[in-house]
Design an enzyme around this catalytic site. Structure first.
Site, PDB file in Angstrom:
ATOM      1  N   HIS A  64       1.678  11.121   1.021  1.00 27.01           N
ATOM      2  CA  HIS A  64       2.828  10.280   1.500  1.00 27.01           C
ATOM      3  C   HIS A  64       3.574   9.614   0.189  1.00 27.01           C
ATOM      4  O   HIS A  64       2.936   9.546  -0.868  1.00 27.01           O
ATOM      5  CB  HIS A  64       2.164   8.909   2.388  1.00 27.01           C
ATOM      6  CG  HIS A  64       1.682   9.312   3.659  1.00 27.01           C
ATOM      7  ND1 HIS A  64       0.782   8.656   4.438  1.00 27.01           N
ATOM      8  CD2 HIS A  64       2.094  10.582   4.317  1.00 27.01           C
ATOM      9  CE1 HIS A  64       0.831   9.010   5.534  1.00 27.01           C
ATOM     10  NE2 HIS A  64       1.466  10.087   5.871  1.00 27.01           N
ATOM     11  N   ASP A  66       4.989   6.884  -0.716  1.00 26.00           N
ATOM     12  CA  ASP A  66       4.526   5.753  -1.297  1.00 26.00           C
ATOM     13  C   ASP A  66       3.164   5.845  -2.120  1.00 26.00           C
ATOM     14  O   ASP A  66       2.451   4.820  -2.471  1.00 26.00           O
ATOM     15  CB  ASP A  66       4.476   4.586  -0.390  1.00 26.00           C
ATOM     16  CG  ASP A  66       3.330   4.663   0.793  1.00 26.00           C
ATOM     17  OD1 ASP A  66       3.162   5.759   0.870  1.00 26.00           O
ATOM     18  OD2 ASP A  66       3.082   3.754   1.083  1.00 26.00           O
ATOM     19  N   HIS A 120      -5.918   9.144   8.541  1.00 27.27           N
ATOM     20  CA  HIS A 120      -4.690   8.929   8.227  1.00 27.27           C
ATOM     21  C   HIS A 120      -3.588  10.102   8.058  1.00 27.27           C
ATOM     22  O   HIS A 120      -2.737  10.202   8.601  1.00 27.27           O
ATOM     23  CB  HIS A 120      -4.693   7.813   6.999  1.00 27.27           C
ATOM     24  CG  HIS A 120      -3.501   7.507   6.651  1.00 27.27           C
ATOM     25  ND1 HIS A 120      -2.671   6.523   7.395  1.00 27.27           N
ATOM     26  CD2 HIS A 120      -2.527   7.772   5.498  1.00 27.27           C
ATOM     27  CE1 HIS A 120      -1.653   6.334   6.705  1.00 27.27           C
ATOM     28  NE2 HIS A 120      -1.676   6.965   5.704  1.00 27.27           N
ATOM     29  N   ASP A 137      -5.176   5.102   1.893  1.00 29.51           N
ATOM     30  CA  ASP A 137      -4.879   4.543   3.044  1.00 29.51           C
ATOM     31  C   ASP A 137      -6.048   4.900   4.219  1.00 29.51           C
ATOM     32  O   ASP A 137      -5.806   4.568   5.580  1.00 29.51           O
ATOM     33  CB  ASP A 137      -3.493   5.025   3.685  1.00 29.51           C
ATOM     34  CG  ASP A 137      -2.527   4.412   2.714  1.00 29.51           C
ATOM     35  OD1 ASP A 137      -2.693   3.730   1.880  1.00 29.51           O
ATOM     36  OD2 ASP A 137      -1.297   4.984   3.363  1.00 29.51           O
ATOM     37  N   HIS A 175      -3.066  -0.913  -0.365  1.00 33.24           N
ATOM     38  CA  HIS A 175      -2.142  -1.615   0.216  1.00 33.24           C
ATOM     39  C   HIS A 175      -2.744  -3.005   0.459  1.00 33.24           C
ATOM     40  O   HIS A 175      -4.152  -3.149   0.672  1.00 33.24           O
ATOM     41  CB  HIS A 175      -1.723  -1.333   1.562  1.00 33.24           C
ATOM     42  CG  HIS A 175      -0.837  -0.071   1.624  1.00 33.24           C
ATOM     43  ND1 HIS A 175       0.408  -0.480   1.294  1.00 33.24           N
ATOM     44  CD2 HIS A 175      -1.143   1.253   1.663  1.00 33.24           C
ATOM     45  CE1 HIS A 175       0.979   0.968   1.283  1.00 33.24           C
ATOM     46  NE2 HIS A 175       0.209   1.837   1.730  1.00 33.24           N
TER      47      HIS A 175
END
Length: 262
Positions: A64, A66, A120, A137, A175
């Site tokens: 991903h 990010d 994920h 994640d 995160h």
């Protein structure tokens, strides 16, 4: 930026974007410096100048943006090697060292275990270095990642794998979602005294601009609603109040679906 001391390495935690964390792992015994999931390059460059260190590797947990958008600039600036899952190599920018999931490798004096944690995304991996888990994640503070590519069964298998790590293992996820995750956790596990204590502790941390991460595997097993299906007593109680089967996978699936709509 926050810094954490481990026996064989130092972890620098950089908050970026709205709620991302980038981690810089500094080997105490060699020049090896690993950047985990760089969403951006410039904060890493500034932190490395501050600590007088030079990145030698990038560890990507998944593809991903990010987690990988900083790859290009860091590679161009430092000529560091991007390390990622061979199964996801086509989607990780600038990957140079493709590894297999569920394997061991060394960078300097860092002994690293890669774990396959699909759910994920497909191809998602986590890195375990001594008593530290860098899980991208897959596992969050009191939460887990959304299922964009994998199945409920795959995510549940991945979470069980992480829960089997030593309970003192530090959880460095990507995160800062903990407070909203805890609010959801309370809605499905209201009688959990460990959970209420964590809510109080983590609210205090955020009120004082401190991260709730890292947590520990032990804390997650006690308070994370997506790991609570490991407890048969919880599964039975949940199934009776939510009209679902009491098997752990079914309970996890019900909780994950409820979280999507919370």
């Amino acid at each position: 930026m926050w810094t954490y001391q481990h026996q064989h390495f130092i972890v620098h935690q950089l908050p970026v974007l709205r709620d991302n964390y980038i981690y810089i792992i500094q080997d105490r015994h060699s020049p090896v410096v690993c950047v985990v999931d760089p969403a951006l390059a410039q904060p890493v460059i500034e932190a490395c100048k501050q600590h007088n260190i030079t990145p030698t590797h990038i560890l990507n947990t998944h593809h991903h943006w990010d987690h990988t958008d900083g790859n290009k600039q860091l590679v161009e600036t430092y000529q560091c090697a991007v390390v990622g899952n061979q199964a996801d190599a086509s989607r990780i920018p600038y990957i140079k060292q493709a590894i297999t999931a569920n394997s061991h490798f060394s960078l300097g004096h860092l002994n690293i275990q890669s774990l396959e944690v699909n759910g994920h995304t497909l191809g998602h991996i986590a890195f375990v270095i001594d008593d530290a888990l860098f899980c991208g994640d897959t596992l969050f503070g009191a939460g887990c990642g959304r299922l964009f590519e994998g199945s409920f069964a795959q995510m549940w298998e991945s979470l069980q794998k992480l829960a089997e790590l030593d309970q003192q293992t530090k959880v460095y996820c990507a995160h800062e979602y903990t407070l909203v995750n805890l609010a959801f956790a309370q809605s499905v596990d209201a009688d959990n005294n460990h959970l209420q204590q964590r809510i109080d502790d983590d609210k205090y941390k955020r009120l004082h601009n401190q991260p709730t991460i890292p947590s520990t595997i032990g804390l997650e097993v006690q308070t994370n609603p997506f790991l609570r299906p490991l407890d048969p007593t919880f599964c039975l109680a949940y199934s009776q109040t939510h009209q679902t089967k009491s098997q752990p996978l079914q309970v996890f699936t019900s909780i994950r679906e409820a979280r999507n709509n919370f």
